[in-house]
Design a protein around this motif. Sequence first.
Motif, PDB file in Angstrom:
ATOM      1  N   ALA A 185     -29.063  11.042  13.303  1.00 41.28           N
ATOM      2  CA  ALA A 185     -29.210  12.277  12.523  1.00 41.28           C
ATOM      3  C   ALA A 185     -28.766  13.486  13.334  1.00 41.28           C
ATOM      4  O   ALA A 185     -28.044  14.359  12.833  1.00 41.28           O
ATOM      5  N   VAL A 186     -29.174  13.543  14.599  1.00 39.76           N
ATOM      6  CA  VAL A 186     -28.786  14.659  15.464  1.00 39.76           C
ATOM      7  C   VAL A 186     -27.274  14.644  15.694  1.00 39.76           C
ATOM      8  O   VAL A 186     -26.609  15.687  15.660  1.00 39.76           O
ATOM      9  N   GLY A 187     -26.723  13.447  15.926  1.00 38.18           N
ATOM     10  CA  GLY A 187     -25.282  13.334  16.138  1.00 38.18           C
ATOM     11  C   GLY A 187     -24.477  13.813  14.947  1.00 38.18           C
ATOM     12  O   GLY A 187     -23.450  14.492  15.109  1.00 38.18           O
ATOM     13  N   LEU A 188     -24.952  13.506  13.729  1.00 38.62           N
ATOM     14  CA  LEU A 188     -24.244  13.953  12.528  1.00 38.62           C
ATOM     15  C   LEU A 188     -24.349  15.465  12.335  1.00 38.62           C
ATOM     16  O   LEU A 188     -23.440  16.089  11.779  1.00 38.62           O
ATOM     17  N   ILE A 189     -25.441  16.060  12.796  1.00 45.14           N
ATOM     18  CA  ILE A 189     -25.557  17.526  12.708  1.00 45.14           C
ATOM     19  C   ILE A 189     -24.537  18.203  13.611  1.00 45.14           C
ATOM     20  O   ILE A 189     -23.988  19.252  13.264  1.00 45.14           O
ATOM     21  N   THR A 190     -24.246  17.580  14.772  1.00 49.10           N
ATOM     22  CA  THR A 190     -23.290  18.207  15.707  1.00 49.10           C
ATOM     23  C   THR A 190     -21.866  18.248  15.140  1.00 49.10           C
ATOM     24  O   THR A 190     -21.018  18.973  15.681  1.00 49.10           O
ATOM     25  N   ARG A 191     -21.596  17.492  14.073  1.00 53.02           N
ATOM     26  CA  ARG A 191     -20.256  17.538  13.474  1.00 53.02           C
ATOM     27  C   ARG A 191     -20.209  18.503  12.282  1.00 53.02           C
ATOM     28  O   ARG A 191     -19.233  18.538  11.542  1.00 53.02           O
ATOM     29  N   LEU A 192     -21.263  19.277  12.108  1.00 53.14           N
ATOM     30  CA  LEU A 192     -21.296  20.273  11.043  1.00 53.14           C
ATOM     31  C   LEU A 192     -20.894  21.641  11.585  1.00 53.14           C
ATOM     32  O   LEU A 192     -21.183  21.974  12.732  1.00 53.14           O
ATOM     33  N   SER A 193     -20.232  22.414  10.743  1.00 46.02           N
ATOM     34  CA  SER A 193     -19.877  23.796  11.082  1.00 46.02           C
ATOM     35  C   SER A 193     -20.751  24.745  10.274  1.00 46.02           C
ATOM     36  O   SER A 193     -21.030  24.504   9.096  1.00 46.02           O
ATOM     37  N   PHE A 194     -21.159  25.838  10.925  1.00 49.60           N
ATOM     38  CA  PHE A 194     -22.035  26.821  10.279  1.00 49.60           C
ATOM     39  C   PHE A 194     -21.322  28.174  10.279  1.00 49.60           C
ATOM     40  O   PHE A 194     -21.229  28.828  11.313  1.00 49.60           O
ATOM     41  N   CYS A 195     -20.787  28.527   9.121  1.00 48.64           N
ATOM     42  CA  CYS A 195     -19.944  29.715   9.014  1.00 48.64           C
ATOM     43  C   CYS A 195     -20.687  30.916   8.435  1.00 48.64           C
ATOM     44  O   CYS A 195     -20.222  32.055   8.578  1.00 48.64           O
ATOM     45  N   GLU A 196     -21.783  30.668   7.759  1.00 51.47           N
ATOM     46  CA  GLU A 196     -22.482  31.774   7.086  1.00 51.47           C
ATOM     47  C   GLU A 196     -23.925  31.866   7.577  1.00 51.47           C
ATOM     48  O   GLU A 196     -24.178  32.308   8.679  1.00 51.47           O
ATOM     49  N   SER A 197     -24.867  31.405   6.772  1.00 52.82           N
ATOM     50  CA  SER A 197     -26.286  31.550   7.121  1.00 52.82           C
ATOM     51  C   SER A 197     -26.714  30.575   8.214  1.00 52.82           C
ATOM     52  O   SER A 197     -26.241  29.435   8.283  1.00 52.82           O
ATOM     53  N   VAL A 198     -27.630  31.037   9.077  1.00 51.87           N
ATOM     54  CA  VAL A 198     -28.239  30.175  10.092  1.00 51.87           C
ATOM     55  C   VAL A 198     -29.767  30.226   9.953  1.00 51.87           C
ATOM     56  O   VAL A 198     -30.496  29.882  10.892  1.00 51.87           O
ATOM     57  N   VAL A 199     -30.250  30.644   8.780  1.00 51.20           N
ATOM     58  CA  VAL A 199     -31.688  30.792   8.535  1.00 51.20           C
ATOM     59  C   VAL A 199     -32.233  29.483   7.967  1.00 51.20           C
ATOM     60  O   VAL A 199     -31.805  29.010   6.920  1.00 51.20           O
ATOM     61  N   ILE A 200     -33.179  28.870   8.679  1.00 47.57           N
ATOM     62  CA  ILE A 200     -33.796  27.604   8.269  1.00 47.57           C
ATOM     63  C   ILE A 200     -35.127  27.904   7.583  1.00 47.57           C
ATOM     64  O   ILE A 200     -36.051  28.425   8.208  1.00 47.57           O
ATOM     65  N   ASN A 201     -35.217  27.604   6.304  1.00 43.21           N
ATOM     66  CA  ASN A 201     -36.432  27.881   5.537  1.00 43.21           C
ATOM     67  C   ASN A 201     -37.427  26.737   5.708  1.00 43.21           C
ATOM     68  O   ASN A 201     -37.714  25.961   4.794  1.00 43.21           O
ATOM     69  N   SER A 202     -37.957  26.619   6.917  1.00 44.72           N
ATOM     70  CA  SER A 202     -38.941  25.593   7.234  1.00 44.72           C
ATOM     71  C   SER A 202     -39.761  26.065   8.422  1.00 44.72           C
ATOM     72  O   SER A 202     -39.511  27.143   8.970  1.00 44.72           O
ATOM     73  N   TYR A 203     -40.730  25.249   8.838  1.00 44.59           N
ATOM     74  CA  TYR A 203     -41.571  25.628   9.972  1.00 44.59           C
ATOM     75  C   TYR A 203     -41.067  25.034  11.287  1.00 44.59           C
ATOM     76  O   TYR A 203     -41.637  25.289  12.343  1.00 44.59           O
ATOM     77  N   PHE A 204     -40.005  24.214  11.220  1.00 44.25           N
ATOM     78  CA  PHE A 204     -39.369  23.668  12.422  1.00 44.25           C
ATOM     79  C   PHE A 204     -37.909  23.401  12.101  1.00 44.25           C
ATOM     80  O   PHE A 204     -37.431  23.741  11.015  1.00 44.25           O
ATOM     81  N   CYS A 205     -37.175  22.825  13.047  1.00 44.05           N
ATOM     82  CA  CYS A 205     -35.748  22.548  12.815  1.00 44.05           C
ATOM     83  C   CYS A 205     -35.622  21.305  11.942  1.00 44.05           C
ATOM     84  O   CYS A 205     -35.448  20.178  12.437  1.00 44.05           O
ATOM     85  N   ASP A 206     -35.706  21.511  10.668  1.00 49.84           N
ATOM     86  CA  ASP A 206     -35.746  20.455   9.657  1.00 49.84           C
ATOM     87  C   ASP A 206     -34.322  19.983   9.347  1.00 49.84           C
ATOM     88  O   ASP A 206     -33.451  20.781   9.006  1.00 49.84           O
ATOM     89  N   HIS A 207     -34.109  18.662   9.437  1.00 49.52           N
ATOM     90  CA  HIS A 207     -32.776  18.099   9.198  1.00 49.52           C
ATOM     91  C   HIS A 207     -32.236  18.493   7.822  1.00 49.52           C
ATOM     92  O   HIS A 207     -31.076  18.905   7.691  1.00 49.52           O
ATOM     93  N   GLY A 208     -33.062  18.372   6.788  1.00 50.35           N
ATOM     94  CA  GLY A 208     -32.607  18.680   5.432  1.00 50.35           C
ATOM     95  C   GLY A 208     -32.188  20.126   5.262  1.00 50.35           C
ATOM     96  O   GLY A 208     -31.174  20.423   4.614  1.00 50.35           O
ATOM     97  N   GLN A 209     -32.952  21.031   5.847  1.00 50.08           N
ATOM     98  CA  GLN A 209     -32.626  22.454   5.751  1.00 50.08           C
ATOM     99  C   GLN A 209     -31.383  22.802   6.552  1.00 50.08           C
ATOM    100  O   GLN A 209     -30.594  23.667   6.149  1.00 50.08           O
ATOM    101  N   ILE A 210     -31.182  22.132   7.685  1.00 46.31           N
ATOM    102  CA  ILE A 210     -30.032  22.447   8.544  1.00 46.31           C
ATOM    103  C   ILE A 210     -28.727  21.989   7.907  1.00 46.31           C
ATOM    104  O   ILE A 210     -27.764  22.764   7.821  1.00 46.31           O
ATOM    105  N   TYR A 211     -28.656  20.733   7.452  1.00 42.87           N
ATOM    106  CA  TYR A 211     -27.358  20.245   6.966  1.00 42.87           C
ATOM    107  C   TYR A 211     -26.922  20.968   5.691  1.00 42.87           C
ATOM    108  O   TYR A 211     -25.719  21.071   5.401  1.00 42.87           O
TER     109      TYR A 211
END
Length: 327
Positions: A166-192
Amino acid sequence: MELFNSALGKNITFVHPAYFIISGLSGIPSINYYYIFLFFVYIVSVLGNTVVMVVIYLDHKLRSPKYVAVFNLAFVDLLGSSALVPKVIDIFLFNHPNIPYRDCLTFLFFCYTCLCMQSFNLVALAYDRLVAIIFPLHYGVKVTHRFMLSLIAAFWVLAISAVLIAVGLITRLSFCESVVINSYFCDHGQIYRLACNDNYPNYVLSCLYPVLIFWAPLGFILLSYLYIGFTLSKVATVQEGLKAFKTCIGHLLLVAIYFTPLLVTFTLMEKIHPNARIINLSLTSVIPPMLNPIIYVLQTQEIKESLKRLLKIRRKSKITMAKSIIM
């Protein structure tokens, strides 16, 4: 992670943000009282799980395969609470919502690994109860120290491998706009969902993981207890059946505490307010580690007797030491 991404193509460039912003608990009325509650829960979790681990380690009578799983559960609860609660308090109470990219992935790794292991550990304990009640004469052969240690080790490898993917797949994502995670921790679903490139592999993973971490373990536990109940109804009297089930009360309470809030959240996902969902999930992360040691101390006669023995030995050693000082 560089090795993971290099396998996808040498010329691919991913846009990784300097930091993410955790905002899930912001703006909820009177939320500061919740952070005080979290701090209290964390202290009780640390003390309770430490006591359980120390008692099992010191008392040789608690070196059975069952208590290998109980010790591991206490360790996972201690690790999970320590990874989550202090960071949540730091983020929201002390207003440090910006978390560096790599730190966020590390945060995600520890939280999800402990979440997986809590669920898998309940499976190990369910198997222990199943064999102990259905095959009592073969328990010593079927559930050995080696078997339980191998099972726990296999669960650790499975949990760590799954979360690393899961972490490895997140590293292949690009974040061009928002970086705000609507959760209480670094939630995989909110990040991707924040990614601006193809996140379909992450979506597939988010569909598979609940089955692996939640539904499959819960299904095994429910089927094991249905089998126990069916078998006892055929071969045992009501009194014998109740006596056998009494040994399962602690485990059943742990299962209910862990899975019930998740079932409610998943069932009512679209009907409950996002703030209520976030608080409910955060409680699911912190309440079981606090209650697990309390339940085992209160419901397990062996641990209560062991605590009494250890306290008696300590009291005697203090009296002996005091006498030697006086003399």
